[in-house]
Design a protein around this motif. Structure first.
Motif, PDB file in Angstrom:
ATOM      1  N   TRP A 491      70.392  16.763  39.204  1.00 20.08           N
ATOM      2  CA  TRP A 491      71.412  15.954  38.531  1.00 20.08           C
ATOM      3  C   TRP A 491      72.635  16.748  38.067  1.00 20.08           C
ATOM      4  O   TRP A 491      73.683  16.159  37.821  1.00 20.08           O
ATOM      5  CB  TRP A 491      70.806  15.271  37.301  1.00 20.08           C
ATOM      6  N   LEU A 492      72.512  18.067  37.939  1.00 13.32           N
ATOM      7  CA  LEU A 492      73.555  18.834  37.257  1.00 13.32           C
ATOM      8  C   LEU A 492      74.202  19.893  38.136  1.00 13.32           C
ATOM      9  O   LEU A 492      74.857  20.805  37.636  1.00 13.32           O
ATOM     10  CB  LEU A 492      72.971  19.492  36.002  1.00 13.32           C
ATOM     11  N   GLY A 493      74.014  19.788  39.433  1.00 18.41           N
ATOM     12  CA  GLY A 493      74.664  20.711  40.348  1.00 18.41           C
ATOM     13  C   GLY A 493      74.217  22.152  40.192  1.00 18.41           C
ATOM     14  O   GLY A 493      74.968  23.083  40.520  1.00 18.41           O
ATOM     15  N   GLY A 494      73.001  22.365  39.684  1.00 17.73           N
ATOM     16  CA  GLY A 494      72.482  23.714  39.526  1.00 17.73           C
ATOM     17  C   GLY A 494      72.907  24.407  38.248  1.00 17.73           C
ATOM     18  O   GLY A 494      72.654  25.615  38.082  1.00 17.73           O
ATOM     19  N   GLU A 495      73.538  23.680  37.330  1.00 23.44           N
ATOM     20  CA  GLU A 495      73.899  24.275  36.048  1.00 23.44           C
ATOM     21  C   GLU A 495      72.644  24.777  35.334  1.00 23.44           C
ATOM     22  O   GLU A 495      71.598  24.131  35.378  1.00 23.44           O
ATOM     23  CB  GLU A 495      74.608  23.236  35.179  1.00 23.44           C
ATOM     24  N   ARG A 496      72.727  25.920  34.673  1.00 27.43           N
ATOM     25  CA  ARG A 496      71.612  26.472  33.930  1.00 27.43           C
ATOM     26  C   ARG A 496      71.904  26.463  32.426  1.00 27.43           C
ATOM     27  O   ARG A 496      73.062  26.484  32.006  1.00 27.43           O
ATOM     28  CB  ARG A 496      71.303  27.903  34.384  1.00 27.43           C
ATOM     29  N   ILE A 497      70.852  26.465  31.626  1.00 26.07           N
ATOM     30  CA  ILE A 497      71.004  26.435  30.177  1.00 26.07           C
ATOM     31  C   ILE A 497      71.640  27.713  29.668  1.00 26.07           C
ATOM     32  O   ILE A 497      72.466  27.701  28.748  1.00 26.07           O
ATOM     33  CB  ILE A 497      69.638  26.198  29.504  1.00 26.07           C
ATOM     34  N   GLY A 498      71.302  28.861  30.272  1.00 28.70           N
ATOM     35  CA  GLY A 498      71.869  30.137  29.847  1.00 28.70           C
ATOM     36  C   GLY A 498      71.171  30.696  28.629  1.00 28.70           C
ATOM     37  O   GLY A 498      70.137  30.197  28.180  1.00 28.70           O
ATOM     38  N   ASP A 499      71.743  31.763  28.059  1.00 25.60           N
ATOM     39  CA  ASP A 499      71.206  32.401  26.853  1.00 25.60           C
ATOM     40  C   ASP A 499      69.740  32.779  27.009  1.00 25.60           C
ATOM     41  O   ASP A 499      68.932  32.598  26.089  1.00 25.60           O
ATOM     42  CB  ASP A 499      71.379  31.492  25.636  1.00 25.60           C
ATOM     43  N   GLY A 500      69.366  33.297  28.178  1.00 24.30           N
ATOM     44  CA  GLY A 500      68.029  33.809  28.361  1.00 24.30           C
ATOM     45  C   GLY A 500      66.964  32.786  28.667  1.00 24.30           C
ATOM     46  O   GLY A 500      65.769  33.101  28.634  1.00 24.30           O
ATOM     47  N   SER A 501      67.352  31.574  28.998  1.00 25.64           N
ATOM     48  CA  SER A 501      66.356  30.565  29.363  1.00 25.64           C
ATOM     49  C   SER A 501      65.587  31.003  30.604  1.00 25.64           C
ATOM     50  O   SER A 501      66.155  31.572  31.540  1.00 25.64           O
ATOM     51  CB  SER A 501      67.031  29.218  29.629  1.00 25.64           C
ATOM     52  N   PHE A 502      64.305  30.697  30.622  1.00 24.64           N
ATOM     53  CA  PHE A 502      63.477  30.992  31.793  1.00 24.64           C
ATOM     54  C   PHE A 502      63.929  30.221  33.032  1.00 24.64           C
ATOM     55  O   PHE A 502      63.512  30.556  34.143  1.00 24.64           O
ATOM     56  CB  PHE A 502      62.010  30.650  31.505  1.00 24.64           C
ATOM     57  N   ASP A 503      64.765  29.191  32.861  1.00 25.53           N
ATOM     58  CA  ASP A 503      65.213  28.432  34.041  1.00 25.53           C
ATOM     59  C   ASP A 503      65.954  29.323  35.027  1.00 25.53           C
ATOM     60  O   ASP A 503      66.020  29.030  36.222  1.00 25.53           O
ATOM     61  CB  ASP A 503      66.067  27.214  33.646  1.00 25.53           C
ATOM     62  N   SER A 504      66.501  30.449  34.545  1.00 25.20           N
ATOM     63  CA  SER A 504      67.255  31.349  35.424  1.00 25.20           C
ATOM     64  C   SER A 504      66.368  32.074  36.432  1.00 25.20           C
ATOM     65  O   SER A 504      66.853  32.543  37.459  1.00 25.20           O
ATOM     66  CB  SER A 504      68.035  32.375  34.593  1.00 25.20           C
ATOM     67  N   ILE A 505      65.067  32.173  36.138  1.00 24.94           N
ATOM     68  CA  ILE A 505      64.158  32.856  37.063  1.00 24.94           C
ATOM     69  C   ILE A 505      63.031  31.949  37.547  1.00 24.94           C
ATOM     70  O   ILE A 505      62.137  32.397  38.269  1.00 24.94           O
ATOM     71  CB  ILE A 505      63.556  34.123  36.417  1.00 24.94           C
ATOM     72  N   ALA A 506      63.064  30.681  37.162  1.00 25.35           N
ATOM     73  CA  ALA A 506      61.966  29.762  37.484  1.00 25.35           C
ATOM     74  C   ALA A 506      61.885  29.502  38.984  1.00 25.35           C
ATOM     75  O   ALA A 506      62.902  29.363  39.671  1.00 25.35           O
ATOM     76  CB  ALA A 506      62.152  28.441  36.744  1.00 25.35           C
ATOM     77  N   GLY A 507      60.653  29.396  39.485  1.00 19.92           N
ATOM     78  CA  GLY A 507      60.447  29.005  40.869  1.00 19.92           C
ATOM     79  C   GLY A 507      60.722  27.522  41.062  1.00 19.92           C
ATOM     80  O   GLY A 507      60.604  26.719  40.136  1.00 19.92           O
ATOM     81  N   SER A 508      61.059  27.147  42.277  1.00 19.34           N
ATOM     82  CA  SER A 508      61.363  25.756  42.592  1.00 19.34           C
ATOM     83  C   SER A 508      60.091  24.982  42.911  1.00 19.34           C
ATOM     84  O   SER A 508      59.153  25.515  43.507  1.00 19.34           O
ATOM     85  CB  SER A 508      62.309  25.693  43.795  1.00 19.34           C
ATOM     86  N   ILE A 509      60.078  23.704  42.533  1.00 16.22           N
ATOM     87  CA  ILE A 509      58.957  22.829  42.883  1.00 16.22           C
ATOM     88  C   ILE A 509      59.239  22.041  44.162  1.00 16.22           C
ATOM     89  O   ILE A 509      58.433  21.195  44.558  1.00 16.22           O
ATOM     90  CB  ILE A 509      58.623  21.854  41.739  1.00 16.22           C
ATOM     91  N   ASN A 510      60.338  22.327  44.829  1.00 12.59           N
ATOM     92  CA  ASN A 510      60.726  21.536  46.004  1.00 12.59           C
ATOM     93  C   ASN A 510      59.738  21.630  47.153  1.00 12.59           C
ATOM     94  O   ASN A 510      59.706  20.751  48.026  1.00 12.59           O
ATOM     95  CB  ASN A 510      62.121  21.940  46.483  1.00 12.59           C
ATOM     96  N   ASN A 511      58.929  22.689  47.201  1.00 12.60           N
ATOM     97  CA  ASN A 511      57.929  22.795  48.260  1.00 12.60           C
ATOM     98  C   ASN A 511      56.945  21.632  48.242  1.00 12.60           C
ATOM     99  O   ASN A 511      56.301  21.341  49.263  1.00 12.60           O
ATOM    100  CB  ASN A 511      57.130  24.099  48.107  1.00 12.60           C
ATOM    101  N   MET A 512      56.822  20.978  47.106  1.00  3.32           N
ATOM    102  CA  MET A 512      55.846  19.907  46.963  1.00  3.32           C
ATOM    103  C   MET A 512      56.380  18.559  47.458  1.00  3.32           C
ATOM    104  O   MET A 512      55.663  17.557  47.449  1.00  3.32           O
ATOM    105  CB  MET A 512      55.397  19.815  45.497  1.00  3.32           C
TER     106      MET A 512
END
Length: 534
Positions: A491-512
């Motif tokens: 929904w957000l064009g790949g925008e990340r929360i920033g400030d050290g959020s784990f979302d920056s290194i999280a694996g994708s669930i798209n394989n499922m």
């Protein structure tokens, strides 16, 4: 067995009658995939091996609900013969009378004691990667008595070694057969419910900006910061403790990003509506339900399970009700925080938000000690059956995920994706989770936020959708913040929360998923009591 430790180090790095529904926001349709509606059912306290250790093979004893896997069902990284018969937790004398091999819990054993799932004991149970001190550090035997044939270890700290199979967690095994699951999804950090809930919505447990009644639920995060490692309540919530520890989080969460983009969303938790009166006469913050399985009367709403209440930008401290059904998912006085009944109301009116987070009433959230797999199954199946009957189903994905492992045994350590060196850490030695050299930042410029050792224990993770792969097991590494990443990418064009959020290194669930193919057999209706296919 020391090679197991090498695996750790190798990973471094409302009111239903009010008004007619308004149409959903136009921005909701601008997605990177065919998924227009994501529903995250966020349950409590289950490790992967606890529910799926012997998948897809169930015992099928006399009187059981029979589970027969489909031909070609893939195997999972589960409990091997060696782990079942010569488990290191059985062989380690430090586990005392609780030293045990993994053992099967049947339906008559659905009610169990809660295990120890704090930040430090979970790390200590790993024993430098040997995975052999679970009874010693996280095990907790209960006074509950199983049925005839229940092993004696049930009432010792060896209870942590217990697991269910498809004769009890029948719905989950059936969903795995028809849709997709992961056997490599982890708790973002070690520790209990609140860190897991915060990681679900922000990927960040550092950055407490206000704290009262002690600091036992927090740890020094470095650079004059505090990191959450336990279960304090949110400051200001009308239902929060009056005497126990409470705190407020700084930084951003996924709700802030969705609001900025004009995408509809909501967090729906059982008991949040303080005006409703339950059948037993309870209301307000004391709304409660007694499970017919555990026989425990539990509050429907549990403040430390509601992550958005910790953030001033997304909190609804008074539990204000939406002014109308059309407000659900949109900006308004409820500030996107609702009761679980509001989710059903929105669905009935055809205004399902783009992103919905669901938290069951306490007795149905799966947390050992007051909930159980059978009550949990009733809630989950009820939600999914109703979604599958809706007009939105062809563009919906449901994720079933968990906040923590409850301390239940799981044999597979995850990679150390984020290091920490605090007095509460014990993964690679006293006061250590790695050497602290690789640590994500915290908020407000903190370059290395301590107290976020992870990844933590392995947890169940399922994707149920007409676009999910069928009878598929994903082996790629993901964590709780992978859910944030999917929302951000879709929904957000790949925008990340920033400030050290784990979302920056999280694996994708798209394989499922297979986004190129809308399955014609993309529904599976189950019996909410038994979990069996209707």
């Amino acid at each position: 067995m020391r090679r197991v430790f090498a695996t750790l180090v190798a990973g471094l790095m409302l009111n239903p009658g009010m008004v007619a529904a308004a149409p959903p926001s136009g921005n909701d349709s601008k997605t990177a995939t065919p998924i227009k509606h994501l529903v995250v059912i966020f349950q409590e306290n289950v490790s992967f091996d606890h529910y799926f250790g012997t998948y897809p093979n169930a015992l099928n004893s006399k009187g059981d609900r029979i589970f027969t896997p489909a031909p070609g069902t893939p195997t999972v990284n589960g409990l091997s013969t060696a782990l079942l018969t010569a488990n290191p937790n059985k062989l380690n004398s430090m586990n005392g009378t609780g030293a045990a091999n993994p053992f099967r819990l049947s339906i008559i054993d659905a009610s169990t004691a809660d295990q120890d799932h704090d930040y430090t004991p979970e790390q200590q149970a790993y024993d430098l990667g040997l995975m052999d001190l679970f009874p010693n550090f996280t095990g907790a035997g209960g006074t509950a008595i199983g049925g005839t044939g229940t092993p004696a270890v049930f009432n010792t700290n060896g209870l942590t070694m217990g697991y269910y199979d498809g004769n009890t967690v029948t719905a989950y095994w059936n969903y795995a057969q028809h849709f997709a699951m992961s056997d490599a999804s982890y708790d973002t950090n070690f520790g209990p419910s609140t860190p897991g809930a915060l990681n679900l919505v922000s990927g960040q447990t550092n950055g407490v900006i206000d704290n009262v009644n002690g600091t036992g639920d927090l740890i020094d995060g470095g650079d004059s910061s505090l990191t959450v490692i336990s279960d304090g309540d949110p400051i200001g919530d009308a239902c929060s403790t009056s005497t126990g520890e409470k705190f407020t989080m700084g930084g951003k969460n996924i709700g802030d990003l969705l609001n900025a983009a004009g995408v509809t969303w909501g967090f729906f938790e059982g008991g949040f509506d303080l005006q409703t009166v339950n059948a037993n006469g309870t209301t307000g913050c004391n709304r409660s339900t007694t499970s017919t399985v555990t026989m425990v009367k539990k509050l429907d709403y549990i403040p430390h399970h509601q992550p958005f209440q910790y953030y001033p930008s997304t909190a609804n401290p008074t539990h204000a009700r939406p002014t109308s059904v059309s407000e659900i998912g949109n900006n308004g006085r409820a500030n996107h925080q609702y009761d679980i009944n509001d989710f059903y109301n929105a669905l009935d009116h055809g205004i399902l938000p783009a992103v919905s987070f669901l938290k069951a009433p306490g007795f149905q959230d799966g947390h050992a000690g007051y909930s159980d797999p059978l009550d949990e199954q009733t809630f989950v199946v009820g939600v999914i059956n109703k979604l599958e009957q809706s007009q939105e189903w062809d563009s919906t994905a449901v994720i079933i995920a968990y906040d923590d492992s409850d301390g239940w045994y799981d044999h597979q350590p995850g990679p150390i994706a984020n290091q920490s060196t605090t007095s509460a850490d014990a993964l690679t030695g006293p006061g250590a989770c790695g050497n602290g050299a690789v640590a994500l930042p915290g908020i407000n410029g903190n370059p290395h936020a301590n107290g976020r050792c992870g990844y933590g224990p392995r947890l169940p993770f399922l994707v149920i959708s007409p676009y999910s792969r069928e009878n598929y097991v994903d082996h790629s590494t993901t964590d709780q913040s992978s859910i944030i990443r999917f929302v951000e990418d879709n929904w957000l064009g790949g925008e990340r929360i920033g400030d050290g959020s784990f979302d920056s290194i999280a694996g994708s669930i798209n394989n499922m998923f297979d986004f190129t193919h809308l399955r014609q057999d993309g529904t599976l209706f189950l019996n909410s009591t038994t979990g069996e296919v209707k």
